[in-house]
Write a protein that holds these residues in place. Structure first.
Motif, PDB file in Angstrom:
ATOM      1  N   ALA A  16      23.856  73.471  41.973  1.00 49.86           N
ATOM      2  CA  ALA A  16      25.012  73.356  41.084  1.00 49.86           C
ATOM      3  C   ALA A  16      26.313  73.396  41.875  1.00 49.86           C
ATOM      4  O   ALA A  16      26.426  74.115  42.866  1.00 49.86           O
ATOM      5  CB  ALA A  16      25.001  74.489  40.054  1.00 49.86           C
ATOM      6  N   ARG A  18      30.660  73.745  41.288  1.00 45.67           N
ATOM      7  CA  ARG A  18      31.682  74.184  40.343  1.00 45.67           C
ATOM      8  C   ARG A  18      33.041  74.094  41.025  1.00 45.67           C
ATOM      9  O   ARG A  18      33.105  73.960  42.251  1.00 45.67           O
ATOM     10  CB  ARG A  18      31.410  75.629  39.901  1.00 45.67           C
ATOM     11  N   ILE A 208      23.962  85.526  39.628  1.00 48.52           N
ATOM     12  CA  ILE A 208      23.196  85.515  38.380  1.00 48.52           C
ATOM     13  C   ILE A 208      24.103  85.795  37.182  1.00 48.52           C
ATOM     14  O   ILE A 208      24.002  85.140  36.135  1.00 48.52           O
ATOM     15  CB  ILE A 208      22.058  86.551  38.439  1.00 48.52           C
ATOM     16  N   LEU A 211      26.021  82.802  35.647  1.00 50.48           N
ATOM     17  CA  LEU A 211      25.297  81.676  35.068  1.00 50.48           C
ATOM     18  C   LEU A 211      25.394  81.673  33.545  1.00 50.48           C
ATOM     19  O   LEU A 211      25.471  82.724  32.906  1.00 50.48           O
ATOM     20  CB  LEU A 211      23.821  81.729  35.475  1.00 50.48           C
ATOM     21  N   PRO A 214      21.514  83.328  32.472  1.00 47.86           N
ATOM     22  CA  PRO A 214      20.922  84.152  33.529  1.00 47.86           C
ATOM     23  C   PRO A 214      19.474  84.502  33.213  1.00 47.86           C
ATOM     24  O   PRO A 214      19.107  84.697  32.054  1.00 47.86           O
ATOM     25  CB  PRO A 214      21.808  85.399  33.544  1.00 47.86           C
TER      26      PRO A 214
END
Length: 285
Positions: A16, A18, A208, A211, A214
């Motif tokens: 991912a 961002r 985590i 997310l 999670p």
């Protein structure tokens, strides 16, 4: 300055991206007069060009394992190289199953590929990828460049490899994604440059927590399949490597974890030359 170099095209661990993050993992190597691409994560085509290397100038591609952040853009890279004028086959070495990825990519792009062959006179794309299976041992040995694959420890994937590249009396080791494993020290011993993945165990919970969905299984995977930066520093010292560079950072792109956190962790066990990698960084060796 040495003619041999490593370019860290993407240094982020995981698929991912961002705002504020680096790009996923790809490494471009110039060694023994050859240009070798190791892994092909998202953004690899742009990263290669930013190094001043044409997409048609890649001599060999090696994929270390079949996590998406290491081969997601392999098909688009080859397709783009083809539209940029690639007409010769490119050797590609990767784990079993990579040929299925290529076959399905070709199928998904069949309309465009067939149209360009018929309408633009391009050579067939399919044969340009000469895919061989990556296994333990010497996987390439031509014109003074020798590449050895070492099975590392990246559960639950079994076919995951580190690479040792030798040419002209120099040795480069790329860890791939790995936790410490039996033979870890021996695999990197004496490297002129070791490029190794790194994790800050203290930062995993922050990953985590950030997310949208999670799940404790991801936390467990990260902790058992990657290498804490402090452990890496001690290993590099034991193995007698000459220089160390970090990539595949977990966490990445979080303001609360700065370069000093990585440096402090590695320096617990390593006092030699250290590079905290960033996207696009080139390192001579």
């Amino acid at each position: 300055m040495s003619d041999d170099w490593v370019a860290l095209l993407g240094v982020k661990g995981g698929p991912a991206i961002r705002p504020g993050s680096n790009m996923p993992t790809s490494i471009l190597v110039r060694i023994g007069g050859r240009t070798v691409l190791v892994d092909a994560g998202l953004g690899v085509a742009r990263g290669v060009c930013d190094q001043g290397v044409p997409l048609t100038g890649i001599d060999l591609i090696v994929v270390t394992h079949l996590h998406s952040d290491h081969y997601l853009e392999l098909g688009p890279l080859l397709h783009t190289a083809w539209t940029a004028g690639l007409t010769r086959p490119v050797p590609i070495i990767g784990p079993a199953g990579l040929d299925d990825y290529w076959r399905h990519f070709l199928s998904s792009m069949a309309f465009d590929i067939d149209l360009r062959i018929a309408d633009e006179g391009r050579v067939p794309l399919a044969p340009l990828a000469q895919i061989a299976t990556l296994n333990d041992g010497v996987v390439f040995n031509e014109d003074g460049l020798k590449i050895e694959a070492i099975r590392n420890h990246h559960p639950p994937i079994e076919d995951s490899f580190a690479l040792r590249l030798r040419a002209g009396g120099k040795c480069l080791v790329l860890s791939g994604d790995t936790a410490p494993f039996d033979g870890w020290d021996a695999a990197v011993a004496g490297a002129d440059l070791l490029v190794h993945e790194a994790m800050l165990t203290a930062g995993v919970d922050a990953v985590i927590a950030g997310l949208a969905h999670p799940d404790p299984r991801l936390r467990d995977h990260i902790l058992r399949a990657h290498t804490d930066a402090a452990d890496l520093g001690h290993m590099a010292t034991r193995a007698g490597v000459k220089a160390l560079a970090l990539n595949h950072f977990v966490p990445d792109g979080m303001a609360q974890f700065t370069e000093s956190h990585w440096t402090d962790a590695v320096r617990q066990g390593w006092s030699g030359p250290l590079t905290i990698g960033r996207d696009g960084q080139r390192i001579s060796f």
